[in-house]
Design a protein around this motif. Sequence first.
Motif, PDB file in Angstrom:
ATOM      1  N   HIS A 190       5.879  -1.988  -4.517  1.00 32.90           N
ATOM      2  CA  HIS A 190       4.496  -2.439  -2.925  1.00 32.90           C
ATOM      3  C   HIS A 190       4.887  -1.402  -2.029  1.00 32.90           C
ATOM      4  O   HIS A 190       4.140  -1.591  -0.961  1.00 32.90           O
ATOM      5  N   GLY A 191       5.175  -0.336  -2.174  1.00 31.04           N
ATOM      6  CA  GLY A 191       4.505   1.472  -1.583  1.00 31.04           C
ATOM      7  C   GLY A 191       5.573   0.964   0.147  1.00 31.04           C
ATOM      8  O   GLY A 191       6.414   0.781  -0.489  1.00 31.04           O
ATOM      9  N   PHE A 192       4.784   1.721   0.584  1.00 31.84           N
ATOM     10  CA  PHE A 192       5.924   1.978   1.979  1.00 31.84           C
ATOM     11  C   PHE A 192       5.300   1.048   3.175  1.00 31.84           C
ATOM     12  O   PHE A 192       6.273   1.563   4.214  1.00 31.84           O
ATOM     13  N   PHE A 224      -8.653  10.306  -2.808  1.00 32.59           N
ATOM     14  CA  PHE A 224      -6.699   9.703  -3.287  1.00 32.59           C
ATOM     15  C   PHE A 224      -7.193   8.362  -3.354  1.00 32.59           C
ATOM     16  O   PHE A 224      -8.278   7.880  -3.585  1.00 32.59           O
ATOM     17  N   SER A 225      -6.672   7.823  -4.638  1.00 32.61           N
ATOM     18  CA  SER A 225      -6.718   6.447  -5.366  1.00 32.61           C
ATOM     19  C   SER A 225      -5.376   5.894  -5.130  1.00 32.61           C
ATOM     20  O   SER A 225      -4.246   6.184  -4.553  1.00 32.61           O
ATOM     21  N   PHE A 226      -5.708   4.804  -4.968  1.00 29.47           N
ATOM     22  CA  PHE A 226      -4.463   3.650  -4.591  1.00 29.47           C
ATOM     23  C   PHE A 226      -4.497   2.376  -4.982  1.00 29.47           C
ATOM     24  O   PHE A 226      -6.046   2.005  -5.606  1.00 29.47           O
ATOM     25  N   THR A 227      -3.275   1.455  -4.699  1.00 30.87           N
ATOM     26  CA  THR A 227      -3.356   0.005  -5.276  1.00 30.87           C
ATOM     27  C   THR A 227      -3.170  -1.175  -4.229  1.00 30.87           C
ATOM     28  O   THR A 227      -2.267  -0.099  -3.069  1.00 30.87           O
ATOM     29  N   VAL A 237       0.019 -16.487  -3.702  1.00 28.92           N
ATOM     30  CA  VAL A 237      -1.466 -16.328  -4.373  1.00 28.92           C
ATOM     31  C   VAL A 237      -1.650 -14.650  -3.473  1.00 28.92           C
ATOM     32  O   VAL A 237      -2.384 -15.301  -2.254  1.00 28.92           O
ATOM     33  N   GLU A 238      -1.796 -13.873  -4.105  1.00 26.50           N
ATOM     34  CA  GLU A 238      -1.788 -12.578  -3.377  1.00 26.50           C
ATOM     35  C   GLU A 238      -3.856 -11.584  -3.853  1.00 26.50           C
ATOM     36  O   GLU A 238      -3.831 -12.058  -4.961  1.00 26.50           O
ATOM     37  N   ALA A 239      -3.654 -12.039  -2.901  1.00 24.15           N
ATOM     38  CA  ALA A 239      -5.567 -10.634  -3.274  1.00 24.15           C
ATOM     39  C   ALA A 239      -5.208  -9.298  -3.084  1.00 24.15           C
ATOM     40  O   ALA A 239      -4.615  -8.869  -2.614  1.00 24.15           O
ATOM     41  N   ALA A 240      -5.715  -8.551  -4.668  1.00 31.43           N
ATOM     42  CA  ALA A 240      -4.760  -7.434  -4.524  1.00 31.43           C
ATOM     43  C   ALA A 240      -5.871  -6.441  -5.153  1.00 31.43           C
ATOM     44  O   ALA A 240      -7.128  -7.440  -6.079  1.00 31.43           O
ATOM     45  N   ALA A 241      -5.518  -5.870  -5.563  1.00 35.91           N
ATOM     46  CA  ALA A 241      -6.852  -4.600  -6.423  1.00 35.91           C
ATOM     47  C   ALA A 241      -5.361  -3.641  -7.429  1.00 35.91           C
ATOM     48  O   ALA A 241      -4.706  -2.934  -6.644  1.00 35.91           O
ATOM     49  N   PHE A 297       1.167  -1.047  -0.310  1.00 36.61           N
ATOM     50  CA  PHE A 297      -0.111   0.304   0.301  1.00 36.61           C
ATOM     51  C   PHE A 297       0.625   0.987  -0.160  1.00 36.61           C
ATOM     52  O   PHE A 297       1.490   1.294   0.940  1.00 36.61           O
ATOM     53  N   PRO A 298       0.698   2.544  -0.713  1.00 33.72           N
ATOM     54  CA  PRO A 298      -0.342   2.699  -1.720  1.00 33.72           C
ATOM     55  C   PRO A 298      -0.571   2.155  -2.632  1.00 33.72           C
ATOM     56  O   PRO A 298      -0.887   2.724  -3.498  1.00 33.72           O
TER      57      PRO A 298
END
Length: 282
Positions: A81-83, A148-151, A256-260, A69-70
């Motif tokens: 992979h964010g911070f 805001f938007s994030f992945t 196997v990752e749950a992701a947005a 995140f984010p």
Amino acid sequence: MPAAIETIDFHGQPALRLATASGAQAVVLLLGAQVVSWTPPGGPERLYLSERAAFDGSAAVRGGVPVCFPQFAARGPLPRHGFVRTMPWSVETQRTGTDFALATLRCTDTEATRALWPHRFALELTVAIEESRLDLELEVVNEDDAPFSFTAALHTYLKVREVEETRIEGLYGLDYEDSTDAGRLHHDSGDVLLIESETDRIYREVARPLLVREYDRSLGINQEGFHDVVVWNPWEERCAALADMPDRGFRHMLCVEAAAVHAPIELEAGLNWWGRQTLVAL
Ligand code: TA6
């Protein structure tokens, strides 16, 4: 023994160990709110943790369930992979019941995060174990006064006996972005996914549960809130290039990752979003 939660030292890092009356256990580091171990009743361990993982906070711990995140991977200007995976989280809640144990960890923006990403946020990761099940829920709160938007992702490293003898079922008919093929979009038309070479795929709009089958055991994986599933194995060459993985480590792990990821989450000021991944040992 009744269900219990205790604070422990795990490779020099403070962590919580959750245990249930029926013998399930999980360990979650305060560093990154990273679950690094999950053992259903009767064992064995179901999460991969590299024997070469660094635990000094200089890099994300290689294994378990890093929280991304984010930003997912290198899909933006932020660190990979964010911070939040190298940030200290605090313990918000600890609860035990007849046969469950649950802990919620929290982290919020700091001056350092705002210098990278100018938003106010609160994240909570809730880890719950009950019987043969591990539930991980990530909640994101927009504490800013603008959207805001994030992945994001729960980057779960499963421990497998032998990756080439592992099959993933449930991805049939889905589109995926293939990161080993310059991100081109492909369509999965196989009944099962076998891992026989470097694999790095972002499956889109995954609505069905998945089954990870090994010759003598299986794992059910379900998710809510997250629309994508990332399947990753670095295989021989890329694994050898990772300083924090043993050369043969890729044979015993499968992410196997749950992701947005493919459609970033847009979050209005003051609102929250949550996503969950559930693993069930079968
Ligand atoms: O989720 C898959 C992925 O994005 C891969 O491309 C791979 O590089 C992996 O994550 C690990 O990333 P890390 O930054 O932890 O080395």
